[in-house]
Design a protein around this motif. Sequence first.
Motif, PDB file in Angstrom:
ATOM      1  N   SER A  95     -81.792 -11.096 -16.836  1.00  0.00           N
ATOM      2  CA  SER A  95     -80.423 -11.428 -16.432  1.00  0.00           C
ATOM      3  C   SER A  95     -79.463 -10.583 -17.266  1.00  0.00           C
ATOM      4  CB  SER A  95     -80.160 -12.929 -16.587  1.00  0.00           C
ATOM      5  OG  SER A  95     -78.893 -13.274 -16.048  1.00  0.00           O
ATOM      6  N   THR A  96     -78.565 -11.190 -18.035  1.00  0.00           N
ATOM      7  CA  THR A  96     -77.571 -10.441 -18.809  1.00  0.00           C
ATOM      8  C   THR A  96     -78.244  -9.443 -19.757  1.00  0.00           C
ATOM      9  OG1 THR A  96     -76.203 -12.425 -18.790  1.00  0.00           O
ATOM     10  CG2 THR A  96     -75.540 -10.661 -20.278  1.00  0.00           C
ATOM     11  N   GLY A  97     -77.856  -8.174 -19.647  1.00  0.00           N
ATOM     12  CA  GLY A  97     -78.489  -7.128 -20.444  1.00  0.00           C
ATOM     13  C   GLY A  97     -79.752  -6.588 -19.821  1.00  0.00           C
ATOM     14  N   GLY A  98     -80.116  -7.119 -18.662  1.00  0.00           N
ATOM     15  CA  GLY A  98     -81.371  -6.763 -18.023  1.00  0.00           C
ATOM     16  C   GLY A  98     -81.501  -5.331 -17.536  1.00  0.00           C
ATOM     17  N   PRO A  99     -80.462  -4.761 -16.904  1.00  0.00           N
ATOM     18  CA  PRO A  99     -80.630  -3.373 -16.441  1.00  0.00           C
ATOM     19  C   PRO A  99     -81.058  -2.419 -17.553  1.00  0.00           C
ATOM     20  CG  PRO A  99     -78.709  -4.345 -15.386  1.00  0.00           C
ATOM     21  CD  PRO A  99     -79.200  -5.345 -16.412  1.00  0.00           C
ATOM     22  N   GLN A 100     -80.453  -2.561 -18.729  1.00  0.00           N
ATOM     23  CA  GLN A 100     -80.828  -1.702 -19.847  1.00  0.00           C
ATOM     24  C   GLN A 100     -82.261  -1.970 -20.285  1.00  0.00           C
ATOM     25  OE1 GLN A 100     -78.115  -3.749 -19.625  1.00  0.00           O
ATOM     26  NE2 GLN A 100     -76.440  -3.028 -20.916  1.00  0.00           N
ATOM     27  N   ALA A 101     -82.628  -3.251 -20.353  1.00  0.00           N
ATOM     28  CA  ALA A 101     -83.979  -3.611 -20.782  1.00  0.00           C
ATOM     29  C   ALA A 101     -85.023  -3.142 -19.772  1.00  0.00           C
ATOM     30  CB  ALA A 101     -84.074  -5.129 -20.976  1.00  0.00           C
ATOM     31  N   LEU A 102     -84.723  -3.320 -18.486  1.00  0.00           N
ATOM     32  CA  LEU A 102     -85.650  -2.857 -17.447  1.00  0.00           C
ATOM     33  C   LEU A 102     -85.827  -1.346 -17.527  1.00  0.00           C
ATOM     34  CD1 LEU A 102     -84.479  -4.979 -14.374  1.00  0.00           C
ATOM     35  CD2 LEU A 102     -86.694  -5.137 -15.515  1.00  0.00           C
ATOM     36  N   GLN A 103     -84.715  -0.633 -17.724  1.00  0.00           N
ATOM     37  CA  GLN A 103     -84.796   0.816 -17.817  1.00  0.00           C
ATOM     38  C   GLN A 103     -85.681   1.245 -18.977  1.00  0.00           C
ATOM     39  OE1 GLN A 103     -83.385   2.956 -20.291  1.00  0.00           O
ATOM     40  NE2 GLN A 103     -83.702   4.900 -19.238  1.00  0.00           N
ATOM     41  N   SER A 104     -85.559   0.562 -20.105  1.00  0.00           N
ATOM     42  CA  SER A 104     -86.330   0.950 -21.283  1.00  0.00           C
ATOM     43  C   SER A 104     -87.825   0.741 -21.077  1.00  0.00           C
ATOM     44  CB  SER A 104     -85.849   0.180 -22.514  1.00  0.00           C
ATOM     45  OG  SER A 104     -86.220  -1.173 -22.450  1.00  0.00           O
ATOM     46  N   ILE A 105     -88.194  -0.283 -20.296  1.00  0.00           N
ATOM     47  CA  ILE A 105     -89.607  -0.542 -20.023  1.00  0.00           C
ATOM     48  C   ILE A 105     -90.137   0.364 -18.920  1.00  0.00           C
ATOM     49  CG2 ILE A 105     -91.242  -2.246 -19.115  1.00  0.00           C
ATOM     50  CD1 ILE A 105     -89.628  -4.402 -20.555  1.00  0.00           C
ATOM     51  N   ILE A 106     -89.420   0.383 -17.795  1.00  0.00           N
ATOM     52  CA  ILE A 106     -89.883   1.130 -16.626  1.00  0.00           C
ATOM     53  C   ILE A 106     -90.010   2.619 -16.918  1.00  0.00           C
ATOM     54  CG2 ILE A 106     -89.138   1.888 -14.322  1.00  0.00           C
ATOM     55  CD1 ILE A 106     -88.094  -0.967 -13.876  1.00  0.00           C
TER      56      ILE A 106
END
Length: 362
Positions: free
Chosen positions: A185-196
Amino acid sequence: MSSVIKVLLVEDSPVATIVLKRILDASPEIQVVGTACNGLEALELIPKLQPDVICTDFNMAKMNGLEFTQEVMKKYPRPILIISASVQASDTQNVFELMKAGALDVFPKPIGGLASDYARLANELIAKVKVLSGVKVFTRHQRLGGIETSDRPSPKINQLSVNNYQLSRENLKPQTIKLLAVGASTGGPQALQSIISQFPANLPVPVICIQHISEGFLQGLVNWLGCESKLPVRIAGLRELPQAGIIYFPPEKRHLELDSQGRFIYSEGAGEGGHCPSVTVTFKSVANFYGRGAAGVLLTGMGRDGAEGMLAIARVGGLTIAQDRDSCVVFGMPKEAIALGAAQHVLPISAIAPLLLAKLKV
Protein backbone atom coordinates in the motif's frame (compact mmCIF):
# COMPACT_ATOMS: atom_id res chain seq x y z
CA MET A 1 -3.70 16.48 21.49
CA SER A 2 -1.01 15.89 18.85
CA SER A 3 1.08 18.79 17.60
CA VAL A 4 0.14 20.66 14.45
CA ILE A 5 1.39 19.34 11.09
CA LYS A 6 3.88 21.83 9.66
CA VAL A 7 3.72 22.14 5.87
CA LEU A 8 6.11 23.82 3.44
CA LEU A 9 4.31 24.80 0.24
CA VAL A 10 6.42 25.08 -2.92
CA GLU A 11 4.47 26.63 -5.79
CA ASP A 12 5.38 29.12 -8.52
CA SER A 13 1.83 30.33 -9.15
CA PRO A 14 0.80 33.10 -6.72
CA VAL A 15 -2.88 32.25 -7.23
CA ALA A 16 -2.37 28.53 -6.59
CA THR A 17 -0.26 29.36 -3.53
CA ILE A 18 -3.05 31.47 -2.03
CA VAL A 19 -5.71 28.83 -2.75
CA LEU A 20 -3.69 25.88 -1.44
CA LYS A 21 -2.56 27.76 1.67
CA ARG A 22 -6.17 28.70 2.43
CA ILE A 23 -7.31 25.07 2.08
CA LEU A 24 -4.54 23.65 4.26
CA ASP A 25 -4.73 26.33 6.93
CA ALA A 26 -8.47 25.71 7.19
CA SER A 27 -7.66 22.45 8.96
CA PRO A 28 -6.91 23.01 12.67
CA GLU A 29 -4.38 20.18 12.47
CA ILE A 30 -2.32 21.74 9.67
CA GLN A 31 -0.26 24.92 9.47
CA VAL A 32 1.55 26.18 6.37
CA VAL A 33 4.78 27.40 7.99
CA GLY A 34 6.36 28.67 4.81
CA THR A 35 6.02 29.09 1.05
CA ALA A 36 8.59 29.10 -1.75
CA CYS A 37 8.24 29.79 -5.47
CA ASN A 38 10.85 27.28 -6.60
CA GLY A 39 12.91 24.34 -5.41
CA LEU A 40 16.10 26.28 -4.76
CA GLU A 41 14.32 28.70 -2.46
CA ALA A 42 12.58 25.81 -0.70
CA LEU A 43 15.84 23.97 -0.03
CA GLU A 44 17.08 26.98 1.93
CA LEU A 45 13.90 27.06 4.02
CA ILE A 46 13.75 23.39 5.03
CA PRO A 47 16.46 23.45 7.75
CA LYS A 48 15.00 26.66 9.17
CA LEU A 49 11.33 25.65 9.16
CA GLN A 50 11.69 21.87 9.77
CA PRO A 51 8.39 21.03 8.00
CA ASP A 52 6.68 17.70 8.63
CA VAL A 53 5.37 17.50 5.05
CA ILE A 54 6.43 19.22 1.82
CA CYS A 55 3.83 19.97 -0.86
CA THR A 56 5.43 20.91 -4.15
CA ASP A 57 4.52 21.71 -7.74
CA PHE A 58 6.22 19.83 -10.58
CA ASN A 59 6.79 22.43 -13.31
CA MET A 60 8.90 25.22 -11.82
CA ALA A 61 11.77 27.38 -13.07
CA LYS A 62 15.34 26.88 -11.78
CA MET A 63 14.57 23.51 -10.17
CA ASN A 64 11.55 21.37 -11.06
CA GLY A 65 9.65 19.06 -8.76
CA LEU A 66 11.65 15.96 -9.69
CA GLU A 67 15.00 17.66 -9.13
CA PHE A 68 13.71 19.18 -5.90
CA THR A 69 12.46 15.81 -4.64
CA GLN A 70 15.83 14.21 -5.37
CA GLU A 71 17.67 16.96 -3.46
CA VAL A 72 15.28 16.83 -0.49
CA MET A 73 15.65 13.07 -0.16
CA LYS A 74 19.45 13.38 -0.21
CA LYS A 75 19.73 16.24 2.29
CA TYR A 76 16.53 16.67 4.33
CA PRO A 77 14.32 13.58 3.88
CA ARG A 78 10.67 14.46 4.41
CA PRO A 79 7.33 13.11 3.19
CA ILE A 80 6.67 14.81 -0.16
CA LEU A 81 3.29 15.33 -1.85
CA ILE A 82 3.39 16.50 -5.47
CA ILE A 83 0.55 18.91 -6.26
CA SER A 84 0.58 19.58 -9.99
CA ALA A 85 -1.37 19.62 -13.23
CA SER A 86 1.37 17.31 -14.56
CA VAL A 87 0.56 14.32 -12.34
CA GLN A 88 -2.74 13.31 -13.86
CA ALA A 89 -3.40 9.59 -14.42
CA SER A 90 -2.17 10.06 -18.00
CA ASP A 91 1.20 11.42 -16.85
CA THR A 92 2.70 8.01 -16.14
CA GLN A 93 6.34 8.90 -16.57
CA ASN A 94 6.15 11.97 -14.33
CA VAL A 95 4.19 10.26 -11.55
CA PHE A 96 6.33 7.19 -11.12
CA GLU A 97 9.68 8.88 -11.71
CA LEU A 98 8.68 11.20 -8.85
CA MET A 99 7.82 8.21 -6.68
CA LYS A 100 11.08 6.52 -7.62
CA ALA A 101 12.87 9.69 -6.49
CA GLY A 102 11.11 9.53 -3.12
CA ALA A 103 7.78 11.37 -3.41
CA LEU A 104 5.12 9.43 -1.54
CA ASP A 105 1.94 10.58 -3.26
CA VAL A 106 0.53 12.88 -5.92
CA PHE A 107 -2.43 15.24 -5.98
CA PRO A 108 -3.48 16.28 -9.50
CA LYS A 109 -4.49 19.92 -9.70
CA PRO A 110 -8.03 20.36 -11.04
CA ILE A 111 -7.99 20.94 -14.79
CA GLY A 112 -10.06 24.12 -14.52
CA GLY A 113 -7.70 25.64 -11.98
CA LEU A 114 -10.45 27.71 -10.37
CA ALA A 115 -10.68 28.22 -6.61
CA SER A 116 -14.07 26.48 -6.68
CA ASP A 117 -12.46 23.45 -8.36
CA TYR A 118 -9.85 23.24 -5.59
CA ALA A 119 -12.54 23.63 -2.92
CA ARG A 120 -14.30 20.48 -4.11
CA LEU A 121 -11.08 18.55 -3.55
CA ALA A 122 -10.13 20.21 -0.25
CA ASN A 123 -11.01 17.25 1.98
CA GLU A 124 -8.97 14.87 -0.18
CA LEU A 125 -5.94 17.16 -0.08
CA ILE A 126 -6.14 17.59 3.70
CA ALA A 127 -6.50 13.82 4.15
CA LYS A 128 -3.39 13.15 2.05
CA VAL A 129 -1.31 15.61 4.09
CA LYS A 130 -2.50 14.04 7.35
CA VAL A 131 -1.57 10.56 6.14
CA LEU A 132 1.87 11.64 4.96
CA SER A 133 2.61 13.44 8.22
CA GLY A 134 2.70 10.09 9.99
CA VAL A 135 5.08 8.27 7.67
CA LYS A 136 8.82 7.78 7.85
CA VAL A 137 11.22 8.47 5.00
CA PHE A 138 14.90 7.84 4.45
CA THR A 139 17.85 9.56 2.87
CA ARG A 140 18.09 8.45 -0.73
CA HIS A 141 21.15 8.29 -2.91
CA GLN A 142 21.33 7.51 -6.61
CA ARG A 143 20.05 3.97 -6.26
CA LEU A 144 16.62 3.38 -4.79
CA GLY A 145 17.01 2.43 -1.15
CA GLY A 146 20.74 1.97 -1.73
CA ILE A 147 20.06 -1.26 -3.63
CA GLU A 148 22.61 -2.29 -6.24
CA THR A 149 20.92 -4.26 -8.99
CA SER A 150 22.82 -6.57 -11.28
CA ASP A 151 22.27 -8.93 -14.17
CA ARG A 152 24.60 -11.41 -12.51
CA PRO A 153 23.05 -14.43 -10.76
CA SER A 154 22.85 -14.45 -6.97
CA PRO A 155 25.99 -15.82 -5.27
CA LYS A 156 25.73 -19.52 -4.41
CA ILE A 157 27.20 -19.24 -0.92
CA ASN A 158 26.19 -20.18 2.59
CA GLN A 159 26.02 -16.58 3.79
CA LEU A 160 24.69 -13.77 1.60
CA SER A 161 25.23 -10.28 3.01
CA VAL A 162 22.74 -7.65 1.80
CA ASN A 163 23.12 -4.15 3.28
CA ASN A 164 24.64 -5.73 6.41
CA TYR A 165 21.77 -8.22 6.71
CA GLN A 166 22.94 -11.82 6.89
CA LEU A 167 20.82 -14.45 5.18
CA SER A 168 21.59 -17.66 7.04
CA ARG A 169 22.16 -21.09 5.54
CA GLU A 170 18.68 -22.10 6.69
CA ASN A 171 17.15 -19.04 5.06
CA LEU A 172 18.89 -19.92 1.80
CA LYS A 173 17.64 -23.52 1.76
CA PRO A 174 15.76 -24.07 -1.55
CA GLN A 175 11.99 -24.34 -1.30
CA THR A 176 9.37 -25.40 -3.81
CA ILE A 177 7.51 -22.26 -4.80
CA LYS A 178 4.89 -22.36 -7.55
CA LEU A 179 3.53 -18.81 -7.35
CA LEU A 180 4.64 -15.61 -5.61
CA ALA A 181 2.04 -13.08 -4.36
CA VAL A 182 3.10 -9.62 -3.18
CA GLY A 183 0.92 -7.04 -1.42
CA ALA A 184 1.62 -3.35 -0.73
CA SER A 185 0.00 0.00 0.00
CA THR A 186 1.58 3.35 1.03
CA GLY A 187 5.16 3.41 -0.25
CA GLY A 188 4.46 0.29 -2.28
CA PRO A 189 5.41 1.43 -5.79
CA GLN A 190 8.96 2.14 -4.64
CA ALA A 191 9.17 -1.13 -2.71
CA LEU A 192 7.77 -3.14 -5.62
CA GLN A 193 10.25 -1.52 -7.98
CA SER A 194 13.16 -2.39 -5.72
CA ILE A 195 12.14 -6.06 -5.62
CA ILE A 196 10.95 -6.56 -9.19
CA SER A 197 14.04 -4.92 -10.67
CA GLN A 198 16.14 -7.68 -9.09
CA PHE A 199 14.18 -10.54 -10.68
CA PRO A 200 15.99 -12.18 -13.62
CA ALA A 201 14.34 -12.77 -17.00
CA ASN A 202 14.22 -16.52 -16.28
CA LEU A 203 12.16 -16.30 -13.06
CA PRO A 204 10.54 -19.76 -12.89
CA VAL A 205 7.22 -18.75 -11.27
CA PRO A 206 4.35 -16.33 -11.91
CA VAL A 207 4.09 -13.23 -9.70
CA ILE A 208 0.85 -11.53 -8.58
CA CYS A 209 1.15 -7.99 -7.17
CA ILE A 210 -1.65 -6.21 -5.32
CA GLN A 211 -1.04 -2.50 -4.79
CA HIS A 212 -3.51 -0.08 -3.23
CA ILE A 213 -3.46 2.87 -5.63
CA SER A 214 -5.72 5.77 -6.59
CA GLU A 215 -8.22 5.07 -9.34
CA GLY A 216 -6.85 5.79 -12.78
CA PHE A 217 -3.19 5.20 -11.91
CA LEU A 218 -3.00 1.39 -12.24
CA GLN A 219 -2.07 1.23 -15.91
CA GLY A 220 0.59 3.86 -15.32
CA LEU A 221 2.07 1.78 -12.51
CA VAL A 222 2.04 -1.31 -14.72
CA ASN A 223 3.75 0.56 -17.57
CA TRP A 224 6.39 2.06 -15.27
CA LEU A 225 7.22 -1.24 -13.57
CA GLY A 226 7.39 -2.87 -16.99
CA CYS A 227 10.17 -0.43 -17.90
CA GLU A 228 11.97 -1.17 -14.62
CA SER A 229 11.69 -4.96 -14.93
CA LYS A 230 13.29 -7.70 -17.00
CA LEU A 231 9.92 -9.45 -16.85
CA PRO A 232 6.68 -8.48 -18.60
CA VAL A 233 4.21 -6.71 -16.31
CA ARG A 234 0.50 -6.68 -17.14
CA ILE A 235 -3.05 -6.73 -15.84
CA ALA A 236 -4.30 -10.28 -15.35
CA GLY A 237 -6.81 -11.42 -17.95
CA LEU A 238 -10.05 -13.12 -16.96
CA ARG A 239 -9.68 -16.94 -17.10
CA GLU A 240 -5.97 -16.55 -17.93
CA LEU A 241 -3.67 -19.24 -16.55
CA PRO A 242 -0.73 -17.65 -14.68
CA GLN A 243 2.54 -18.17 -16.56
CA ALA A 244 6.05 -18.31 -15.14
CA GLY A 245 8.11 -15.18 -15.60
CA ILE A 246 5.13 -12.81 -15.86
CA ILE A 247 4.07 -10.23 -13.24
CA TYR A 248 0.29 -9.76 -12.94
CA PHE A 249 -1.85 -7.07 -11.32
CA PRO A 250 -5.61 -7.23 -10.69
CA PRO A 251 -7.74 -4.80 -12.70
CA GLU A 252 -9.05 -1.69 -10.97
CA LYS A 253 -11.94 -2.24 -8.55
CA ARG A 254 -11.66 -6.04 -8.81
CA HIS A 255 -10.27 -8.68 -6.46
CA LEU A 256 -8.02 -11.20 -8.21
CA GLU A 257 -8.57 -14.85 -7.30
CA LEU A 258 -7.98 -18.31 -8.76
CA ASP A 259 -10.67 -20.77 -9.79
CA SER A 260 -10.52 -24.55 -9.28
CA GLN A 261 -8.29 -24.87 -12.36
CA GLY A 262 -5.92 -22.15 -11.19
CA ARG A 263 -7.12 -19.58 -13.71
CA PHE A 264 -7.68 -15.92 -12.86
CA ILE A 265 -11.16 -14.82 -11.89
CA TYR A 266 -12.42 -11.45 -10.72
CA SER A 267 -14.70 -10.65 -7.80
CA GLU A 268 -16.09 -7.47 -6.28
CA GLY A 269 -17.03 -6.14 -2.87
CA ALA A 270 -15.19 -4.55 0.03
CA GLY A 271 -12.13 -6.42 1.20
CA GLU A 272 -10.09 -5.81 4.36
CA GLY A 273 -10.38 -2.12 5.24
CA GLY A 274 -12.69 -1.58 2.28
CA HIS A 275 -9.93 -2.19 -0.25
CA CYS A 276 -10.72 -3.57 -3.68
CA PRO A 277 -8.49 -5.13 -4.84
CA SER A 278 -7.60 -6.65 -1.49
CA VAL A 279 -4.30 -8.32 -0.64
CA THR A 280 -5.99 -10.72 1.77
CA VAL A 281 -8.54 -11.89 -0.81
CA THR A 282 -5.79 -12.78 -3.27
CA PHE A 283 -3.48 -14.31 -0.66
CA LYS A 284 -6.26 -16.58 0.63
CA SER A 285 -7.09 -17.73 -2.89
CA VAL A 286 -3.42 -18.42 -3.64
CA ALA A 287 -3.10 -20.39 -0.39
CA ASN A 288 -6.21 -22.41 -1.22
CA PHE A 289 -5.00 -23.41 -4.69
CA TYR A 290 -1.22 -23.71 -4.31
CA GLY A 291 -0.90 -24.83 -0.68
CA ARG A 292 2.76 -25.35 0.24
CA GLY A 293 3.72 -24.00 -3.18
CA ALA A 294 2.43 -20.51 -2.31
CA ALA A 295 4.72 -17.66 -1.31
CA GLY A 296 3.42 -14.38 0.12
CA VAL A 297 5.32 -11.12 0.64
CA LEU A 298 3.74 -8.22 2.53
CA LEU A 299 5.32 -4.81 2.03
CA THR A 300 4.92 -1.31 3.42
CA GLY A 301 1.39 -0.02 3.87
CA MET A 302 -1.19 1.42 6.19
CA GLY A 303 -3.88 -0.74 7.80
CA ARG A 304 -4.02 -4.50 8.06
CA ASP A 305 -4.95 -5.74 4.58
CA GLY A 306 -2.90 -8.84 3.81
CA ALA A 307 -2.31 -9.97 7.39
CA GLU A 308 -5.07 -12.60 7.45
CA GLY A 309 -4.14 -13.63 3.91
CA MET A 310 -0.52 -14.15 4.88
CA LEU A 311 -1.68 -16.24 7.84
CA ALA A 312 -3.63 -18.43 5.40
CA ILE A 313 -0.46 -19.01 3.36
CA ALA A 314 1.55 -19.79 6.50
CA ARG A 315 -1.07 -22.29 7.69
CA VAL A 316 -0.84 -24.35 4.49
CA GLY A 317 2.95 -24.46 4.73
CA GLY A 318 3.80 -21.77 2.19
CA LEU A 319 6.62 -19.24 2.42
CA THR A 320 5.80 -15.89 4.08
CA ILE A 321 7.93 -12.74 4.24
CA ALA A 322 7.13 -9.38 5.85
CA GLN A 323 9.10 -6.19 5.25
CA ASP A 324 10.77 -4.99 8.43
CA ARG A 325 9.93 -1.82 10.35
CA ASP A 326 13.12 0.08 9.52
CA SER A 327 12.73 -0.16 5.74
CA CYS A 328 8.95 0.42 5.62
CA VAL A 329 7.48 3.82 4.79
CA VAL A 330 4.47 2.75 6.88
CA PHE A 331 4.88 -0.27 9.14
CA GLY A 332 1.19 -1.13 9.26
CA MET A 333 0.34 -4.14 7.11
CA PRO A 334 3.57 -6.05 7.84
CA LYS A 335 3.25 -5.28 11.56
CA GLU A 336 -0.24 -6.80 11.63
CA ALA A 337 0.96 -9.96 9.88
CA ILE A 338 3.89 -10.29 12.28
CA ALA A 339 1.53 -9.85 15.25
CA LEU A 340 -0.54 -12.79 13.97
CA GLY A 341 2.57 -14.97 13.76
CA ALA A 342 2.07 -15.17 9.99
CA ALA A 343 5.55 -14.03 8.90
CA GLN A 344 8.26 -16.68 8.79
CA HIS A 345 10.84 -14.07 7.74
CA VAL A 346 10.97 -10.36 8.60
CA LEU A 347 13.46 -8.72 6.24
CA PRO A 348 14.66 -5.31 5.08
CA ILE A 349 13.47 -4.51 1.56
CA SER A 350 16.99 -5.07 0.20
CA ALA A 351 17.07 -8.70 1.42
CA ILE A 352 13.66 -9.88 0.15
CA ALA A 353 14.52 -10.51 -3.51
CA PRO A 354 17.84 -12.27 -2.71
CA LEU A 355 16.04 -14.63 -0.32
CA LEU A 356 13.33 -15.40 -2.88
CA LEU A 357 15.88 -16.04 -5.62
CA ALA A 358 17.85 -18.33 -3.30
CA LYS A 359 14.68 -20.28 -2.50
CA LEU A 360 13.92 -20.55 -6.23
CA LYS A 361 17.53 -21.61 -7.02
CA VAL A 362 17.82 -18.77 -9.52
